[in-house]
Write a protein that holds these residues in place. Structure first.
Motif, mmCIF file in Angstrom:
data_model
loop_
_atom_site.group_PDB
_atom_site.id
_atom_site.type_symbol
_atom_site.label_atom_id
_atom_site.label_comp_id
_atom_site.label_asym_id
_atom_site.label_seq_id
_atom_site.Cartn_x
_atom_site.Cartn_y
_atom_site.Cartn_z
ATOM 1 N N MET A 96 41.350 40.649 38.264
ATOM 2 C CA MET A 96 41.757 39.241 38.189
ATOM 3 C C MET A 96 41.197 38.450 39.374
ATOM 4 O O MET A 96 40.770 37.308 39.231
ATOM 5 C CB MET A 96 43.287 39.154 38.161
ATOM 6 C CG MET A 96 43.783 37.787 37.759
ATOM 7 S SD MET A 96 43.369 37.401 36.044
ATOM 8 C CE MET A 96 43.871 35.688 35.965
ATOM 9 N N LYS A 97 41.203 39.073 40.546
ATOM 10 C CA LYS A 97 40.678 38.418 41.737
ATOM 11 C C LYS A 97 39.186 38.118 41.561
ATOM 12 O O LYS A 97 38.715 37.025 41.875
ATOM 13 C CB LYS A 97 40.893 39.301 42.965
ATOM 14 C CG LYS A 97 40.480 38.655 44.277
ATOM 15 C CD LYS A 97 40.445 39.661 45.412
ATOM 16 C CE LYS A 97 41.795 40.286 45.660
ATOM 17 N NZ LYS A 97 41.748 41.192 46.860
ATOM 18 N N PHE A 98 38.457 39.111 41.030
ATOM 19 C CA PHE A 98 37.019 38.925 40.821
ATOM 20 C C PHE A 98 36.756 37.797 39.837
ATOM 21 O O PHE A 98 35.887 36.943 40.066
ATOM 22 C CB PHE A 98 36.394 40.224 40.320
ATOM 23 C CG PHE A 98 34.951 40.082 39.923
ATOM 24 C CD1 PHE A 98 33.968 39.857 40.874
ATOM 25 C CD2 PHE A 98 34.576 40.161 38.588
ATOM 26 C CE1 PHE A 98 32.629 39.711 40.512
ATOM 27 C CE2 PHE A 98 33.247 40.021 38.211
ATOM 28 C CZ PHE A 98 32.275 39.791 39.173
ATOM 29 N N LEU A 99 37.493 37.758 38.734
ATOM 30 C CA LEU A 99 37.294 36.708 37.729
ATOM 31 C C LEU A 99 37.609 35.324 38.305
ATOM 32 O O LEU A 99 36.933 34.345 37.984
ATOM 33 C CB LEU A 99 38.173 36.980 36.508
ATOM 34 C CG LEU A 99 37.789 38.207 35.675
ATOM 35 C CD1 LEU A 99 38.770 38.394 34.518
ATOM 36 C CD2 LEU A 99 36.361 38.069 35.150
ATOM 37 N N SER A 100 38.601 35.260 39.164
ATOM 38 C CA SER A 100 38.930 33.981 39.813
ATOM 39 C C SER A 100 37.760 33.508 40.676
ATOM 40 O O SER A 100 37.412 32.321 40.672
ATOM 41 C CB SER A 100 40.181 34.139 40.683
ATOM 42 O OG SER A 100 41.301 34.481 39.900
ATOM 43 N N PHE A 101 37.135 34.445 41.370
ATOM 44 C CA PHE A 101 36.003 34.072 42.222
ATOM 45 C C PHE A 101 34.742 33.791 41.416
ATOM 46 O O PHE A 101 33.865 33.066 41.883
ATOM 47 C CB PHE A 101 35.752 35.144 43.284
ATOM 48 C CG PHE A 101 36.556 34.936 44.533
ATOM 49 C CD1 PHE A 101 36.180 33.964 45.455
ATOM 50 C CD2 PHE A 101 37.700 35.664 44.766
ATOM 51 C CE1 PHE A 101 36.918 33.737 46.594
ATOM 52 C CE2 PHE A 101 38.460 35.453 45.909
ATOM 53 C CZ PHE A 101 38.071 34.478 46.825
ATOM 54 N N VAL A 102 34.645 34.349 40.222
ATOM 55 C CA VAL A 102 33.541 33.978 39.335
ATOM 56 C C VAL A 102 33.616 32.485 39.025
ATOM 57 O O VAL A 102 32.611 31.764 39.094
ATOM 58 C CB VAL A 102 33.576 34.798 38.026
ATOM 59 C CG1 VAL A 102 32.640 34.188 36.978
ATOM 60 C CG2 VAL A 102 33.179 36.236 38.291
ATOM 61 N N VAL A 103 34.804 32.014 38.711
ATOM 62 C CA VAL A 103 35.000 30.584 38.430
ATOM 63 C C VAL A 103 34.702 29.759 39.678
ATOM 64 O O VAL A 103 34.014 28.733 39.614
ATOM 65 C CB VAL A 103 36.442 30.321 37.939
ATOM 66 C CG1 VAL A 103 36.680 28.820 37.762
ATOM 67 C CG2 VAL A 103 36.697 31.063 36.633
ATOM 68 N N ILE A 104 35.212 30.203 40.812
ATOM 69 C CA ILE A 104 34.989 29.483 42.070
ATOM 70 C C ILE A 104 33.501 29.418 42.400
ATOM 71 O O ILE A 104 32.968 28.365 42.757
ATOM 72 C CB ILE A 104 35.765 30.161 43.222
ATOM 73 C CG1 ILE A 104 37.273 29.978 43.024
ATOM 74 C CG2 ILE A 104 35.330 29.586 44.579
ATOM 75 C CD1 ILE A 104 38.119 30.803 43.977
ATOM 76 N N ALA A 105 32.808 30.546 42.275
ATOM 77 C CA ALA A 105 31.379 30.591 42.593
ATOM 78 C C ALA A 105 30.584 29.675 41.667
ATOM 79 O O ALA A 105 29.674 28.965 42.111
ATOM 80 C CB ALA A 105 30.861 32.025 42.487
ATOM 81 N N TYR A 106 30.929 29.682 40.388
ATOM 82 C CA TYR A 106 30.207 28.826 39.444
ATOM 83 C C TYR A 106 30.436 27.344 39.753
ATOM 84 O O TYR A 106 29.499 26.541 39.752
ATOM 85 C CB TYR A 106 30.611 29.122 38.005
ATOM 86 C CG TYR A 106 29.956 28.187 37.027
ATOM 87 C CD1 TYR A 106 28.613 28.334 36.696
ATOM 88 C CD2 TYR A 106 30.663 27.112 36.492
ATOM 89 C CE1 TYR A 106 27.989 27.443 35.833
ATOM 90 C CE2 TYR A 106 30.048 26.220 35.623
ATOM 91 C CZ TYR A 106 28.715 26.392 35.300
ATOM 92 O OH TYR A 106 28.103 25.494 34.458
ATOM 93 N N LEU A 107 31.697 26.976 40.016
ATOM 94 C CA LEU A 107 32.006 25.573 40.303
ATOM 95 C C LEU A 107 31.350 25.115 41.599
ATOM 96 O O LEU A 107 30.827 23.997 41.684
ATOM 97 C CB LEU A 107 33.524 25.368 40.359
ATOM 98 C CG LEU A 107 34.250 25.482 39.018
ATOM 99 C CD1 LEU A 107 35.758 25.336 39.210
ATOM 100 C CD2 LEU A 107 33.737 24.436 38.027
ATOM 101 N N PHE A 108 31.365 25.961 42.620
ATOM 102 C CA PHE A 108 30.664 25.631 43.869
ATOM 103 C C PHE A 108 29.181 25.425 43.592
ATOM 104 O O PHE A 108 28.580 24.447 44.034
ATOM 105 C CB PHE A 108 30.844 26.753 44.897
ATOM 106 C CG PHE A 108 31.889 26.464 45.947
ATOM 107 C CD1 PHE A 108 31.557 25.826 47.128
ATOM 108 C CD2 PHE A 108 33.205 26.836 45.747
ATOM 109 C CE1 PHE A 108 32.505 25.558 48.095
ATOM 110 C CE2 PHE A 108 34.174 26.581 46.694
ATOM 111 C CZ PHE A 108 33.829 25.940 47.874
ATOM 112 N N GLY A 109 28.589 26.368 42.874
ATOM 113 C CA GLY A 109 27.175 26.259 42.567
ATOM 114 C C GLY A 109 26.834 25.044 41.740
ATOM 115 O O GLY A 109 25.743 24.471 41.868
ATOM 116 N N SER A 110 27.759 24.617 40.895
ATOM 117 C CA SER A 110 27.517 23.495 39.986
ATOM 118 C C SER A 110 27.527 22.130 40.675
ATOM 119 O O SER A 110 27.046 21.150 40.096
ATOM 120 C CB SER A 110 28.574 23.481 38.873
ATOM 121 O OG SER A 110 28.361 24.519 37.953
ATOM 122 N N LEU A 111 28.088 22.053 41.864
ATOM 123 C CA LEU A 111 28.208 20.757 42.528
ATOM 124 C C LEU A 111 26.824 20.123 42.708
ATOM 125 O O LEU A 111 25.993 20.645 43.455
ATOM 126 C CB LEU A 111 28.894 20.919 43.890
ATOM 127 C CG LEU A 111 30.332 21.441 43.866
ATOM 128 C CD1 LEU A 111 30.825 21.689 45.278
ATOM 129 C CD2 LEU A 111 31.251 20.462 43.133
#
Length: 200
Positions: free
Chosen positions: A1-16
């Motif tokens: 669950m922690k990894f999946l949460s950071f997948v979302v975080i990493a994608y959103l950061f990258g998308s900025l």
């Protein structure tokens, strides 16, 4: 669950879309409508000026560095943290905020690999400066560094929390991907039509 949460975080950061937002916010200019029509730091430098171009470069690099730093602080490492770097790069090139379009991934890759293997990035920065200084082609510097990335990842020291074999594999994937994103630049280089970089 922690990894999946950071997948979302990493994608959103990258998308900025830092270059697009900075251009619109400071000069009411959408850099995607000018120059190379790219949303990255090089086009921001040409269209908005050196100060803003450097700002976009730093911000785009941080989009790759920060998610990995945070994930490492929360105990993630190995293959997981390498995959998060790939997600951040994909976020930059397929941005949620730009209808899944974006830049070529060079600056965000810089941030990702600065975290994973800082000594390799130190060498690549020197190579980039040398190539661009001699040729004045940023695209050529980016392509050469992308080709060298997996080679240096294989031979040089990497962060302890990273696993070398998957890191080399991801470096190869990212290197090929960045070169592919530069395919139009490569054609222009071969035809002698690529725009040279000039300090303003």
């Amino acid at each position: 669950m922690k990894f999946l949460s950071f997948v979302v975080i990493a994608y959103l950061f990258g998308s900025l879309p830092c270059g697009v937002w900075l251009g619109k916010g400071t000069k009411n200019i959408d850099i995607r409508e000018h120059g190379s029509k790219n949303s990255g730091a090089t086009n921001a430098y040409r269209i908005l000026g050196p100060k803003y171009g450097i700002m976009v470069l730093v911000m785009d690099a941080l989009k790759g560095y920060i998610p990995l730093y945070l994930a490492n602080e929360f105990g993630l490492g190995g293959v997981e943290i390498i995959l998060l770097g790939l997600v951040a790069i994909l976020g930059h090139t397929f941005s949620f905020f730009l209808q899944f379009k974006g830049g070529k991934g060079v600056a965000t890759s810089l941030g990702v690999f600065l975290f994973l293997m800082p000594k390799v990035i130190g060498v690549l920065v020197l190579v980039f400066i040398l190539v661009v200084g001699i040729t004045r082609y940023i695209s050529l510097g980016s392509v050469i560094c992308s080709a060298l990335l997996p080679i240096l990842a294989f031979f040089m020291p990497v962060r302890d929390s990273a696993t070398r074999t998957p890191l080399v594999m991801i470096s190869l994937v990212v290197g090929i991907f960045v070169i592919y994103k530069h395919k139009a630049n490569i054609v222009r280089l071969m035809e002698g039509k690529e725009n040279k970089f000039n300090l303003k």
